[in-house]
Design a protein around this motif. Sequence first.
Motif, PDB file in Angstrom:
ATOM      1  N   TYR A   1      85.884  -4.319 -39.963  1.00  0.00           N
ATOM      2  CA  TYR A   1      86.145  -3.083 -39.223  1.00  0.00           C
ATOM      3  C   TYR A   1      84.968  -2.111 -39.379  1.00  0.00           C
ATOM      4  O   TYR A   1      84.599  -1.409 -38.431  1.00  0.00           O
ATOM      5  N   PHE A   2      84.370  -2.078 -40.579  1.00  0.00           N
ATOM      6  CA  PHE A   2      83.176  -1.257 -40.818  1.00  0.00           C
ATOM      7  C   PHE A   2      82.060  -1.673 -39.848  1.00  0.00           C
ATOM      8  O   PHE A   2      81.434  -0.824 -39.198  1.00  0.00           O
ATOM      9  N   LEU A   3      81.822  -2.973 -39.750  1.00  0.00           N
ATOM     10  CA  LEU A   3      80.780  -3.465 -38.846  1.00  0.00           C
ATOM     11  C   LEU A   3      81.102  -3.096 -37.394  1.00  0.00           C
ATOM     12  O   LEU A   3      80.229  -2.665 -36.641  1.00  0.00           O
ATOM     13  N   GLU A   4      82.376  -3.268 -37.039  1.00  0.00           N
ATOM     14  CA  GLU A   4      82.815  -2.945 -35.680  1.00  0.00           C
ATOM     15  C   GLU A   4      82.564  -1.473 -35.358  1.00  0.00           C
ATOM     16  O   GLU A   4      82.049  -1.137 -34.289  1.00  0.00           O
ATOM     17  N   ARG A   5      82.934  -0.576 -36.283  1.00  0.00           N
ATOM     18  CA  ARG A   5      82.768   0.862 -36.053  1.00  0.00           C
ATOM     19  C   ARG A   5      81.293   1.254 -35.934  1.00  0.00           C
ATOM     20  O   ARG A   5      80.958   2.196 -35.228  1.00  0.00           O
ATOM     21  N   LEU A   6      80.408   0.526 -36.646  1.00  0.00           N
ATOM     22  CA  LEU A   6      78.980   0.826 -36.577  1.00  0.00           C
ATOM     23  C   LEU A   6      78.270   0.052 -35.467  1.00  0.00           C
ATOM     24  O   LEU A   6      77.085   0.235 -35.243  1.00  0.00           O
ATOM     25  N   GLY A   7      79.010  -0.834 -34.795  1.00  0.00           N
ATOM     26  CA  GLY A   7      78.424  -1.616 -33.713  1.00  0.00           C
ATOM     27  C   GLY A   7      77.449  -2.671 -34.203  1.00  0.00           C
ATOM     28  O   GLY A   7      76.467  -2.981 -33.535  1.00  0.00           O
ATOM     29  N   LEU A   8      77.723  -3.235 -35.385  1.00  0.00           N
ATOM     30  CA  LEU A   8      76.851  -4.247 -35.975  1.00  0.00           C
ATOM     31  C   LEU A   8      77.529  -5.617 -35.937  1.00  0.00           C
ATOM     32  O   LEU A   8      78.741  -5.715 -36.046  1.00  0.00           O
ATOM     33  N   ARG A   9      76.721  -6.663 -35.809  1.00  0.00           N
ATOM     34  CA  ARG A   9      77.273  -8.020 -35.874  1.00  0.00           C
ATOM     35  C   ARG A   9      77.351  -8.512 -37.305  1.00  0.00           C
ATOM     36  O   ARG A   9      78.208  -9.309 -37.652  1.00  0.00           O
ATOM     37  N   SER A  10      76.403  -8.058 -38.145  1.00  0.00           N
ATOM     38  CA  SER A  10      76.406  -8.458 -39.549  1.00  0.00           C
ATOM     39  C   SER A  10      75.697  -7.388 -40.373  1.00  0.00           C
ATOM     40  O   SER A  10      75.048  -6.487 -39.825  1.00  0.00           O
ATOM     41  N   LEU A  11      75.794  -7.525 -41.689  1.00  0.00           N
ATOM     42  CA  LEU A  11      75.126  -6.563 -42.578  1.00  0.00           C
ATOM     43  C   LEU A  11      73.609  -6.644 -42.469  1.00  0.00           C
ATOM     44  O   LEU A  11      72.907  -5.688 -42.819  1.00  0.00           O
ATOM     45  N   ASP A  12      73.101  -7.762 -41.969  1.00  0.00           N
ATOM     46  CA  ASP A  12      71.649  -7.905 -41.791  1.00  0.00           C
ATOM     47  C   ASP A  12      71.106  -6.877 -40.799  1.00  0.00           C
ATOM     48  O   ASP A  12      69.912  -6.596 -40.791  1.00  0.00           O
ATOM     49  N   GLU A  13      71.975  -6.341 -39.965  1.00  0.00           N
ATOM     50  CA  GLU A  13      71.543  -5.369 -38.963  1.00  0.00           C
ATOM     51  C   GLU A  13      71.532  -3.929 -39.498  1.00  0.00           C
ATOM     52  O   GLU A  13      71.172  -3.003 -38.769  1.00  0.00           O
ATOM     53  N   LEU A  14      71.939  -3.740 -40.775  1.00  0.00           N
ATOM     54  CA  LEU A  14      71.845  -2.398 -41.355  1.00  0.00           C
ATOM     55  C   LEU A  14      70.383  -1.968 -41.362  1.00  0.00           C
ATOM     56  O   LEU A  14      69.494  -2.789 -41.628  1.00  0.00           O
ATOM     57  N   PRO A  15      70.096  -0.715 -41.087  1.00  0.00           N
ATOM     58  CA  PRO A  15      68.696  -0.275 -41.083  1.00  0.00           C
ATOM     59  C   PRO A  15      68.065  -0.382 -42.467  1.00  0.00           C
ATOM     60  O   PRO A  15      68.734  -0.274 -43.484  1.00  0.00           O
ATOM     61  N   ASP A  16      66.764  -0.599 -42.477  1.00  0.00           N
ATOM     62  CA  ASP A  16      66.018  -0.688 -43.724  1.00  0.00           C
ATOM     63  C   ASP A  16      65.982   0.689 -44.386  1.00  0.00           C
ATOM     64  O   ASP A  16      65.771   1.707 -43.728  1.00  0.00           O
ATOM     65  N   LEU A  17      66.204   0.726 -45.688  1.00  0.00           N
ATOM     66  CA  LEU A  17      66.220   2.001 -46.409  1.00  0.00           C
ATOM     67  C   LEU A  17      64.830   2.505 -46.773  1.00  0.00           C
ATOM     68  O   LEU A  17      64.649   3.683 -47.062  1.00  0.00           O
ATOM     69  N   ALA A  18      63.841   1.632 -46.765  1.00  0.00           N
ATOM     70  CA  ALA A  18      62.499   1.996 -47.238  1.00  0.00           C
ATOM     71  C   ALA A  18      61.968   3.295 -46.631  1.00  0.00           C
ATOM     72  O   ALA A  18      61.417   4.131 -47.349  1.00  0.00           O
TER      73      ALA A  18
END
Length: 196
Positions: free
Chosen positions: A160-177
């Motif tokens: 549900y977290f991924l769905e709400r953020l419009g992501l297919r997987s955690l790999d699509e989280l933006p880079d924090l660097a």
Amino acid sequence: MPPGSEGEGDTAHVRLRRDLEAVLMVVDQPVAAYDLARAFDRPVREIEATLTELSEEYTAQGRGFDLRQVAEGWRVYTRPECADIVEHFLKEGQEVRLTQAALETLAVVAYRQPVSRGRVSAVRGVNCDGVMRTLVLRGLVEEAGHDAESGALLYRTTSYFLERLGLRSLDELPDLAPFLPDDIEGLDDTGEHTSQ
């Protein structure tokens, strides 16, 4: 009244009831009467009698919550007859914006999962127990087993977290660097400087 009088005993019992309620409102797992007795430095028999008394009182008063003894110990639960309204409230509540504390906690879980509440609190620098409960209730975070070394309960984000953020997987989280300070040499996992 002299020490040891009936009035003093009544006051101690009222305080014990109050203190037990306070502890049971914040625990997220059932607590054994033995552990409560040890924490309060009272006999197990007295703790069990007081817990039973509170449980019966809540039932008699028709409260929306119940104090139940389960296999692992005692815990406050929502009464089954209130389940529909609680579920409705929580679903409606999911549309409410998250607080800054909830967003920060969710970010720590997302980037460090699976992670314990203690670890999240260490990274944020504040206790996050209440915020974690909110995130679990909203379906954004879920339990992910126990840490092999410490036995602490671990958490991870949900689909549900991924769905709400419009992501297919955690790999699509933006880079924090790009958001980290340039001088991160010598920082530990909590962001504190380590001694060289």
